[in-house]
Design an enzyme around this catalytic site. Structure first.
Site, PDB file in Angstrom:
ATOM      1  N   SER A  16      26.659  -0.845  61.495  1.00 55.28           N
ATOM      2  CA  SER A  16      25.491  -0.544  62.341  1.00 55.28           C
ATOM      3  C   SER A  16      25.364   0.952  62.605  1.00 55.28           C
ATOM      4  O   SER A  16      26.366   1.666  62.705  1.00 55.28           O
ATOM      5  CB  SER A  16      25.658  -1.279  63.682  1.00 55.28           C
ATOM      6  OG  SER A  16      24.801  -0.739  64.654  1.00 55.28           O
ATOM      7  N   TYR A  44      18.674   2.205  62.096  1.00 53.53           N
ATOM      8  CA  TYR A  44      17.603   2.152  63.092  1.00 53.53           C
ATOM      9  C   TYR A  44      16.778   3.415  62.905  1.00 53.53           C
ATOM     10  O   TYR A  44      17.353   4.514  62.805  1.00 53.53           O
ATOM     11  CB  TYR A  44      18.175   2.175  64.518  1.00 53.53           C
ATOM     12  CG  TYR A  44      18.656   0.844  65.022  1.00 53.53           C
ATOM     13  CD1 TYR A  44      17.835  -0.282  64.988  1.00 53.53           C
ATOM     14  CD2 TYR A  44      19.924   0.713  65.586  1.00 53.53           C
ATOM     15  CE1 TYR A  44      18.285  -1.505  65.482  1.00 53.53           C
ATOM     16  CE2 TYR A  44      20.369  -0.511  66.079  1.00 53.53           C
ATOM     17  CZ  TYR A  44      19.540  -1.611  66.025  1.00 53.53           C
ATOM     18  OH  TYR A  44      19.973  -2.806  66.504  1.00 53.53           O
ATOM     19  N   THR A  48      16.496  -2.160  60.037  1.00 49.10           N
ATOM     20  CA  THR A  48      16.188  -3.140  61.096  1.00 49.10           C
ATOM     21  C   THR A  48      14.803  -2.876  61.668  1.00 49.10           C
ATOM     22  O   THR A  48      14.493  -1.763  62.102  1.00 49.10           O
ATOM     23  CB  THR A  48      17.270  -3.090  62.195  1.00 49.10           C
ATOM     24  OG1 THR A  48      18.511  -3.459  61.593  1.00 49.10           O
ATOM     25  CG2 THR A  48      16.962  -4.052  63.329  1.00 49.10           C
ATOM     26  N   LYS A  83      15.380  -6.131  57.702  1.00 50.66           N
ATOM     27  CA  LYS A  83      15.996  -7.090  58.627  1.00 50.66           C
ATOM     28  C   LYS A  83      15.136  -7.332  59.862  1.00 50.66           C
ATOM     29  O   LYS A  83      14.657  -6.356  60.467  1.00 50.66           O
ATOM     30  CB  LYS A  83      17.360  -6.539  59.069  1.00 50.66           C
ATOM     31  CG  LYS A  83      18.094  -7.376  60.108  1.00 50.66           C
ATOM     32  CD  LYS A  83      19.495  -6.828  60.330  1.00 50.66           C
ATOM     33  CE  LYS A  83      20.333  -7.713  61.219  1.00 50.66           C
ATOM     34  NZ  LYS A  83      20.031  -7.574  62.621  1.00 50.66           N
ATOM     35  N   HIS A 121      17.456 -11.178  65.539  1.00 54.17           N
ATOM     36  CA  HIS A 121      18.449 -10.294  66.148  1.00 54.17           C
ATOM     37  C   HIS A 121      19.445 -11.097  66.995  1.00 54.17           C
ATOM     38  O   HIS A 121      19.889 -10.654  68.055  1.00 54.17           O
ATOM     39  CB  HIS A 121      17.748  -9.235  67.001  1.00 54.17           C
ATOM     40  CG  HIS A 121      18.407  -7.878  66.976  1.00 54.17           C
ATOM     41  ND1 HIS A 121      17.935  -6.828  66.225  1.00 54.17           N
ATOM     42  CD2 HIS A 121      19.504  -7.392  67.608  1.00 54.17           C
ATOM     43  CE1 HIS A 121      18.716  -5.775  66.410  1.00 54.17           C
ATOM     44  NE2 HIS A 121      19.672  -6.089  67.236  1.00 54.17           N
TER      45      HIS A 121
HETATM   46  C1  FMN Z   1      26.968  -7.685  69.822  1.00 50.09           C
HETATM   47  C2  FMN Z   1      25.847  -7.584  68.832  1.00 50.09           C
HETATM   48  C3  FMN Z   1      25.388  -6.326  68.464  1.00 50.09           C
HETATM   49  C4  FMN Z   1      24.359  -6.218  67.512  1.00 50.09           C
HETATM   50  N1  FMN Z   1      23.973  -4.968  67.099  1.00 50.09           N
HETATM   51  C5  FMN Z   1      23.064  -4.872  66.080  1.00 50.09           C
HETATM   52  C6  FMN Z   1      22.774  -3.596  65.526  1.00 50.09           C
HETATM   53  O1  FMN Z   1      23.320  -2.579  65.919  1.00 50.09           O
HETATM   54  N2  FMN Z   1      21.864  -3.555  64.523  1.00 50.09           N
HETATM   55  C7  FMN Z   1      21.242  -4.682  64.030  1.00 50.09           C
HETATM   56  O2  FMN Z   1      20.416  -4.588  63.122  1.00 50.09           O
HETATM   57  N3  FMN Z   1      21.528  -5.898  64.545  1.00 50.09           N
HETATM   58  C8  FMN Z   1      22.436  -6.012  65.532  1.00 50.09           C
HETATM   59  N4  FMN Z   1      22.763  -7.251  66.008  1.00 50.09           N
HETATM   60  C9  FMN Z   1      22.172  -8.459  65.400  1.00 50.09           C
HETATM   61  C10 FMN Z   1      23.032  -8.938  64.212  1.00 50.09           C
HETATM   62  O3  FMN Z   1      22.939  -8.063  63.127  1.00 50.09           O
HETATM   63  C11 FMN Z   1      22.599 -10.320  63.734  1.00 50.09           C
HETATM   64  O4  FMN Z   1      21.219 -10.311  63.502  1.00 50.09           O
HETATM   65  C12 FMN Z   1      22.951 -11.435  64.723  1.00 50.09           C
HETATM   66  O5  FMN Z   1      24.192 -11.183  65.333  1.00 50.09           O
HETATM   67  C13 FMN Z   1      23.028 -12.769  64.000  1.00 50.09           C
HETATM   68  O6  FMN Z   1      23.267 -13.787  64.901  1.00 50.09           O
HETATM   69  P1  FMN Z   1      24.719 -14.421  65.183  1.00 50.09           P
HETATM   70  O7  FMN Z   1      25.427 -13.445  66.041  1.00 50.09           O
HETATM   71  O8  FMN Z   1      24.383 -15.678  65.873  1.00 50.09           O
HETATM   72  O9  FMN Z   1      25.403 -14.620  63.849  1.00 50.09           O
HETATM   73  C14 FMN Z   1      23.772  -7.384  66.961  1.00 50.09           C
HETATM   74  C15 FMN Z   1      24.248  -8.645  67.351  1.00 50.09           C
HETATM   75  C16 FMN Z   1      25.273  -8.748  68.276  1.00 50.09           C
HETATM   76  C17 FMN Z   1      25.780 -10.114  68.655  1.00 50.09           C
END
Ligand code: FMN
Length: 378
Positions: free
Chosen positions: A107, A130, A156, A252, A276
């Protein structure tokens, strides 16, 4: 370790080992968390067809995602602050993914930097971008990902403005943690975590601090981040990012058929059907319920991936049946990391692999790439 059989077991252990502020950061969704819950629950509504007396020998979970060979079509999703679930978290997760043979996505909002992760891996990883208001910083990030030989850029699209997660506000989430009395008391009960964090120099957003204008230290970071998400972002921006990057591009955060068709027109290599992890628009559809319509609409024009709510190998297979060529896990690997560090990430992947393999066999298939709508009961 022998008692850890499910992703839920890893979650229970992570809850005990990770300070509440960071465990809650992972285990939360926007507002009422209805979409966060639906992501998981809606998988339960989909049923497999059980088949018997078919040759189940020589099974394989191997596949490809954007042309890259994968041991199974399950990548690690980009997650912010991963180095606060466990010291050096991004580096450990990237190593676990590399050894297992699945992609790791770093990320923009990571604790370990692009260069940190590159220094401990031997194969290319993916970088999630981002688009922020400071375009020089964004261009520089793209160039740094190129220099680190990242093999895909994951752009994203669903965070031009931040959704609100109540737990983060209540906990005063920050990196490093705010030393309120409650947080000190909570961290004091997690000595293993504390020793890890005390023993590393990686405790802030290392892709940003020292790279973005006006962000030399942690105190200037908070205000910078809040101002930086760019509400002006539009489809036109995808073109210049694609041009500057020049490699494989994944978009994404698509949850709607119309957006998927627009995304296919950009010439990107794949889309990720995603909300997300239920952290942005509360009340939006679960990813798994949005997947089929989107996959049918874009057909072969663009590769379709999905994430959100996957907690087992069975969930992965259901997504593949409904049209995804690849999937991502976010929280499952974070729970593994918080529970047991690198070994825990490997454990999460092993749990999912085993569940996929047995389910594949009981559905009467030998190749994961053969799973389609026919394997679902509808
Ligand atoms: C703690 C956390 C931080 C996240 N940070 C980002 C991020 O920095 N960039 C991003 O594109 N998605 C981020 N996401 C979304 C994840 O990439 C992903 O879409 C999501 O976790 C998928 O769902 P799941 O946790 O149920 O597998 C984050 C998700 C979580 C749980």
């Amino acid at each position: 370790m022998s008692q850890i059989l499910t992703i839920a077991d890893l979650k229970d252990l992570a809850r005990r080992r990770v300070p509440k502020m960071f465990f809650d950061y992972a285990d939360s969704g926007a507002w009422t968390e209805s979409t966060y819950r639906a992501n998981e629950e809606d998988f339960g509504k989909i049923k497999f067809r059980q088949r018997v007396l078919v040759d189940m020998s020589n099974r394989s979970l191997e596949s490809t995602m954007i042309g890259e060979k994968v041991a199974m079509p399950v990548a690690l999703a980009p997650t912010g602050l991963t180095g606060m679930q466990h010291a050096d978290g991004e580096m450990l997760a990237a190593q676990a993914a590399e050894e297992f043979g699945v992609p790791f996505t770093l990320s923009t909002m990571s604790i370990c930097s692009i260069e940190d992760v590159a220094s401990v891996t031997t194969k290319p990883f993916w970088f999630q971008l981002y688009v922020l208001r400071d375009k020089d910083f964004v261009l520089n990030l793209i160039d740094r990902a190129k220099a680190a030989k990242c093999s895909a850029l994951v752009l994203t699209l669903d965070l031009q403005i931040l959704g609100q997660r109540h737990k983060d506000v209540r906990n005063g989430l920050s990196a490093p943690p705010k030393m309120t009395l409650a947080n000190i008391a909570n961290i004091a009960m997690r000595p293993r975590w504390l020793m890890g964090i005390a023993g590393t120099k990686r405790r802030t957003f290392r892709n940003i601090v020292g790279h973005a204008k006006g962000v030399g230290d942690v105190s200037s970071l908070g205000s910078w981040t809040n101002e930086q998400f760019d509400p002006h972002l539009s489809w036109k921006d995808v073109a210049w990012i694609k041009e500057r990057w020049g490699g494989k591009l994944i978009l994404k955060g698509i949850l709607d058929k119309e957006d998927a068709l627009m995304a296919a027109k950009t010439g990107a290599d794949a889309i990720i059907v995603s909300n997300h992890g239920g952290r942005q628009l509360d009340g939006a559809s679960s990813s798994i319920m949005a997947l089929e319509e989107i996959a049918d609409a874009v057909g072969d024009t663009i590769e379709v991936h999905m994430d959100g709510g996957i907690r087992s190998g069975q969930d992965v297979l259901k997504a593949l049946c409904l049209g995804a060529k690849g999937t991502y896990i976010g929280r499952p690997f974070l729970y593994g990391l918080g529970a047991l560090g690198k070994e825990g990430v490997t454990k999460a992947l092993e749990i999912i692999r085993k569940e996929m393999d047995i389910t594949l066999a009981l559905c009467g298939k030998r190749l994961v790439t053969d799973m389609g709508k026919d394997q679902l009961r509808r």
